[in-house]
Design a protein around this motif. Sequence first.
Motif, PDB file in Angstrom:
ATOM      1  N   TYR A 202       0.842  -1.206   0.000  1.00 51.24           N
ATOM      2  CA  TYR A 202       0.000   0.000   0.000  1.00 51.24           C
ATOM      3  C   TYR A 202       0.880   1.261   0.000  1.00 51.24           C
ATOM      4  O   TYR A 202       0.696   2.165  -0.810  1.00 51.24           O
ATOM      5  N   PHE A 203       1.843   1.311   0.909  1.00 51.04           N
ATOM      6  CA  PHE A 203       2.715   2.491   0.968  1.00 51.04           C
ATOM      7  C   PHE A 203       3.522   2.623  -0.332  1.00 51.04           C
ATOM      8  O   PHE A 203       3.737   3.731  -0.831  1.00 51.04           O
ATOM      9  N   GLU A 204       3.967   1.484  -0.874  1.00 50.32           N
ATOM     10  CA  GLU A 204       4.770   1.532  -2.103  1.00 50.32           C
ATOM     11  C   GLU A 204       3.949   2.043  -3.280  1.00 50.32           C
ATOM     12  O   GLU A 204       4.479   2.630  -4.218  1.00 50.32           O
ATOM     13  N   GLN A 205       2.653   1.844  -3.195  1.00 46.60           N
ATOM     14  CA  GLN A 205       1.769   2.308  -4.267  1.00 46.60           C
ATOM     15  C   GLN A 205       1.398   3.782  -4.055  1.00 46.60           C
ATOM     16  O   GLN A 205       1.367   4.553  -4.995  1.00 46.60           O
ATOM     17  N   GLU A 206       1.161   4.176  -2.817  1.00 48.86           N
ATOM     18  CA  GLU A 206       0.595   5.512  -2.546  1.00 48.86           C
ATOM     19  C   GLU A 206       1.646   6.618  -2.388  1.00 48.86           C
ATOM     20  O   GLU A 206       1.359   7.773  -2.688  1.00 48.86           O
ATOM     21  N   LEU A 207       2.817   6.291  -1.884  1.00 49.11           N
ATOM     22  CA  LEU A 207       3.756   7.368  -1.532  1.00 49.11           C
ATOM     23  C   LEU A 207       4.584   7.901  -2.709  1.00 49.11           C
ATOM     24  O   LEU A 207       4.730   9.129  -2.836  1.00 49.11           O
TER      25      LEU A 207
ATOM     26  N   ILE B 195       7.613  11.113  -2.958  1.00 47.87           N
ATOM     27  CA  ILE B 195       8.383  10.529  -1.851  1.00 47.87           C
ATOM     28  C   ILE B 195       9.137   9.303  -2.384  1.00 47.87           C
ATOM     29  O   ILE B 195       8.543   8.470  -3.075  1.00 47.87           O
ATOM     30  N   THR B 196      10.420   9.219  -2.066  1.00 51.25           N
ATOM     31  CA  THR B 196      11.183   8.042  -2.496  1.00 51.25           C
ATOM     32  C   THR B 196      11.269   7.054  -1.334  1.00 51.25           C
ATOM     33  O   THR B 196      11.601   7.435  -0.205  1.00 51.25           O
ATOM     34  N   LEU B 197      10.958   5.786  -1.630  1.00 46.05           N
ATOM     35  CA  LEU B 197      11.060   4.737  -0.602  1.00 46.05           C
ATOM     36  C   LEU B 197      12.212   3.803  -0.936  1.00 46.05           C
ATOM     37  O   LEU B 197      12.491   3.561  -2.114  1.00 46.05           O
ATOM     38  N   THR B 198      12.835   3.256   0.092  1.00 37.56           N
ATOM     39  CA  THR B 198      13.767   2.151  -0.150  1.00 37.56           C
ATOM     40  C   THR B 198      12.912   0.893  -0.335  1.00 37.56           C
ATOM     41  O   THR B 198      11.713   0.910  -0.022  1.00 37.56           O
TER      42      THR B 198
ATOM     43  N   PHE C 260      10.868   3.546   4.835  1.00 41.84           N
ATOM     44  CA  PHE C 260      11.827   4.632   5.039  1.00 41.84           C
ATOM     45  C   PHE C 260      11.599   5.602   3.889  1.00 41.84           C
ATOM     46  O   PHE C 260      11.852   5.262   2.728  1.00 41.84           O
ATOM     47  N   ALA C 261      11.056   6.775   4.227  1.00 43.27           N
ATOM     48  CA  ALA C 261      10.537   7.680   3.203  1.00 43.27           C
ATOM     49  C   ALA C 261      11.390   8.938   3.118  1.00 43.27           C
ATOM     50  O   ALA C 261      11.556   9.649   4.106  1.00 43.27           O
ATOM     51  N   ASP C 262      11.913   9.193   1.920  1.00 40.04           N
ATOM     52  CA  ASP C 262      12.726  10.396   1.697  1.00 40.04           C
ATOM     53  C   ASP C 262      11.851  11.429   0.988  1.00 40.04           C
ATOM     54  O   ASP C 262      11.354  11.186  -0.115  1.00 40.04           O
ATOM     55  N   PHE C 263      11.693  12.577   1.649  1.00 37.50           N
ATOM     56  CA  PHE C 263      10.819  13.642   1.118  1.00 37.50           C
ATOM     57  C   PHE C 263      11.602  14.674   0.314  1.00 37.50           C
ATOM     58  O   PHE C 263      11.030  15.626  -0.211  1.00 37.50           O
TER      59      PHE C 263
ATOM     60  N   GLU D 124      -4.051   4.178   5.886  1.00 39.24           N
ATOM     61  CA  GLU D 124      -4.819   5.121   5.057  1.00 39.24           C
ATOM     62  C   GLU D 124      -4.860   6.499   5.708  1.00 39.24           C
ATOM     63  O   GLU D 124      -4.721   7.512   5.026  1.00 39.24           O
ATOM     64  N   ARG D 125      -5.025   6.509   7.015  1.00 43.11           N
ATOM     65  CA  ARG D 125      -5.066   7.804   7.707  1.00 43.11           C
ATOM     66  C   ARG D 125      -3.723   8.532   7.557  1.00 43.11           C
ATOM     67  O   ARG D 125      -3.671   9.748   7.355  1.00 43.11           O
ATOM     68  N   CYS D 126      -2.662   7.787   7.629  1.00 41.90           N
ATOM     69  CA  CYS D 126      -1.327   8.383   7.496  1.00 41.90           C
ATOM     70  C   CYS D 126      -1.128   8.933   6.080  1.00 41.90           C
ATOM     71  O   CYS D 126      -0.665  10.063   5.907  1.00 41.90           O
ATOM     72  N   VAL D 127      -1.499   8.147   5.081  1.00 36.98           N
ATOM     73  CA  VAL D 127      -1.320   8.594   3.685  1.00 36.98           C
ATOM     74  C   VAL D 127      -2.183   9.830   3.421  1.00 36.98           C
ATOM     75  O   VAL D 127      -1.740  10.793   2.787  1.00 36.98           O
ATOM     76  N   LYS D 128      -3.401   9.820   3.941  1.00 39.54           N
ATOM     77  CA  LYS D 128      -4.302  10.970   3.737  1.00 39.54           C
ATOM     78  C   LYS D 128      -3.670  12.229   4.349  1.00 39.54           C
ATOM     79  O   LYS D 128      -3.631  13.290   3.715  1.00 39.54           O
ATOM     80  N   ALA D 129      -3.152  12.106   5.565  1.00 38.71           N
ATOM     81  CA  ALA D 129      -2.533  13.260   6.229  1.00 38.71           C
ATOM     82  C   ALA D 129      -1.298  13.723   5.448  1.00 38.71           C
ATOM     83  O   ALA D 129      -1.066  14.933   5.289  1.00 38.71           O
ATOM     84  N   LEU D 130      -0.529  12.776   4.942  1.00 34.48           N
ATOM     85  CA  LEU D 130       0.657  13.155   4.158  1.00 34.48           C
ATOM     86  C   LEU D 130       0.254  13.876   2.881  1.00 34.48           C
ATOM     87  O   LEU D 130       0.856  14.884   2.491  1.00 34.48           O
ATOM     88  N   ARG D 131      -0.780  13.338   2.241  1.00 39.04           N
ATOM     89  CA  ARG D 131      -1.247  13.945   0.970  1.00 39.04           C
ATOM     90  C   ARG D 131      -1.673  15.393   1.227  1.00 39.04           C
ATOM     91  O   ARG D 131      -1.295  16.292   0.486  1.00 39.04           O
ATOM     92  N   GLU D 132      -2.403  15.612   2.329  1.00 41.70           N
ATOM     93  CA  GLU D 132      -2.859  16.976   2.652  1.00 41.70           C
ATOM     94  C   GLU D 132      -1.673  17.889   2.942  1.00 41.70           C
ATOM     95  O   GLU D 132      -1.615  19.026   2.482  1.00 41.70           O
ATOM     96  N   SER D 133      -0.713  17.335   3.657  1.00 44.68           N
ATOM     97  CA  SER D 133       0.421  18.190   4.048  1.00 44.68           C
ATOM     98  C   SER D 133       1.270  18.567   2.850  1.00 44.68           C
ATOM     99  O   SER D 133       1.895  19.625   2.822  1.00 44.68           O
ATOM    100  N   LEU D 134       1.307  17.701   1.850  1.00 46.34           N
ATOM    101  CA  LEU D 134       2.174  17.974   0.707  1.00 46.34           C
ATOM    102  C   LEU D 134       1.483  18.752  -0.395  1.00 46.34           C
ATOM    103  O   LEU D 134       2.116  19.231  -1.323  1.00 46.34           O
ATOM    104  N   SER D 135       0.147  18.873  -0.275  1.00 49.33           N
ATOM    105  CA  SER D 135      -0.554  19.548  -1.381  1.00 49.33           C
ATOM    106  C   SER D 135      -0.643  21.051  -1.090  1.00 49.33           C
ATOM    107  O   SER D 135      -0.606  21.496   0.028  1.00 49.33           O
TER     108      SER D 135
END
Length: 363
Positions: free
Chosen positions: A287-292, A297-300, A308-311, A352-363
């Motif tokens: 899920y994270f590999e698909q959404e981030l 965001i780059t993931l290892t 491990f997410a590089d912004f 999902e809650r984490c991805v949603k919050a990240l999406r909001e913060s980055l938009s």
Amino acid sequence: MRPLVPPYVETLKPYVPGKPIEETEREYGLQGVIKLASNENPLGPSPRAVEAMRAASQAVHLYPDATSFHLVRQLAAHVGVKPEEVVLGCGSNELIELLLRTFTTPEDEVLLCQCSFPAYRISAQAHGRPFVEVPMRAGYSYDLEAMARAITPRTRMVFLANPDNPTGTAFGRKALEDFLAAVPPEVLVIHDEAYAEFVDWPDYVSAVELFPRHRNLVALRTFSKIYGLAGVRLGFGVMDAGLATYVQRTRMPFNLTVVAQAGGIAALGDTEHVRRTRENNLAGLRYFEQELPPLGITLTRSHANFVFADFHRPALELYEWLLRRGVIVRPMAGNGFPTCLRISVGTPAENERCVKALRESLS
Ligand SMILES: Cc1ncc(COP(=O)(O)O)c(C=O)c1O
């Protein structure tokens, strides 16, 4: 007058744990905060372990069995080794300390991978052991060739986290075997496998398989991750029986509580809970590999129970933004990765809650 505190303790930077839920709720006036910060089991402990610990708590007025007779036997059978090749610790963190205490002196050097799991450096320094750190390769993976080249006659112990925390990267059988071939037999290699049960990669090999051919190789495992017992503190090492007898000498007899021993036995037997945890983790990683990545965001490639997410920009602000929305992740600036966050895999709803919050913060 000599200072009361030795210089290596005076300069020691303590470990910074993930922010607790209760503290975050108090500080930010929130409820329903979720924690994806310490690579714990999002499904909780095994219900069978909880029941066994409840029953065992009836006998906590008695000292525990100092040999953890039943747990040692069950563990040995579980991983396919002899009971005398198993040493239990109050978390694998205690085994890191026990190994340093047992096999190194202040004249010896400890070899580490820079920016890997900080407990190795902290424990070495706390014992006054000098350490040498070898940088990671690009892509946040261990550089085992450079580590082998960094071994000197003073080197006595090497710590390898595989899979690594915090980067989630892993190295395979050939890399480990080549490294072991390059290491002199008097240098102990500690292969920390805290996340081994999550690995879904045929190249991966456990030191539990290799140690019979390498007397200087030790495997470390923990009940804190897939077994969901982080709060109980239970870990173990698998090593040559001769080495184990020395660790048994430096181990305090009652390091494993009555409750921990009972919980460990029951958790090991709950294979269904382990299976569900592993499946939830693999689905969460996917899920994270698909959404981030679509968010820039780059993931290892993670082999563990976190990403491990590089912004590609300072990430501390994002960490605080997420905290205010009730999502605790782990900032990595203190670990040497100022543009990264480590996010533990949660339940599907938490992810999902984490991805949603990240999406909001980055938009
Ligand atoms: C690589 C690694 N080793 C060891 C540990 C410590 O585990 P324990 O809870 O068994 O002390 C952790 C915990 O995060 C870890 O990531």
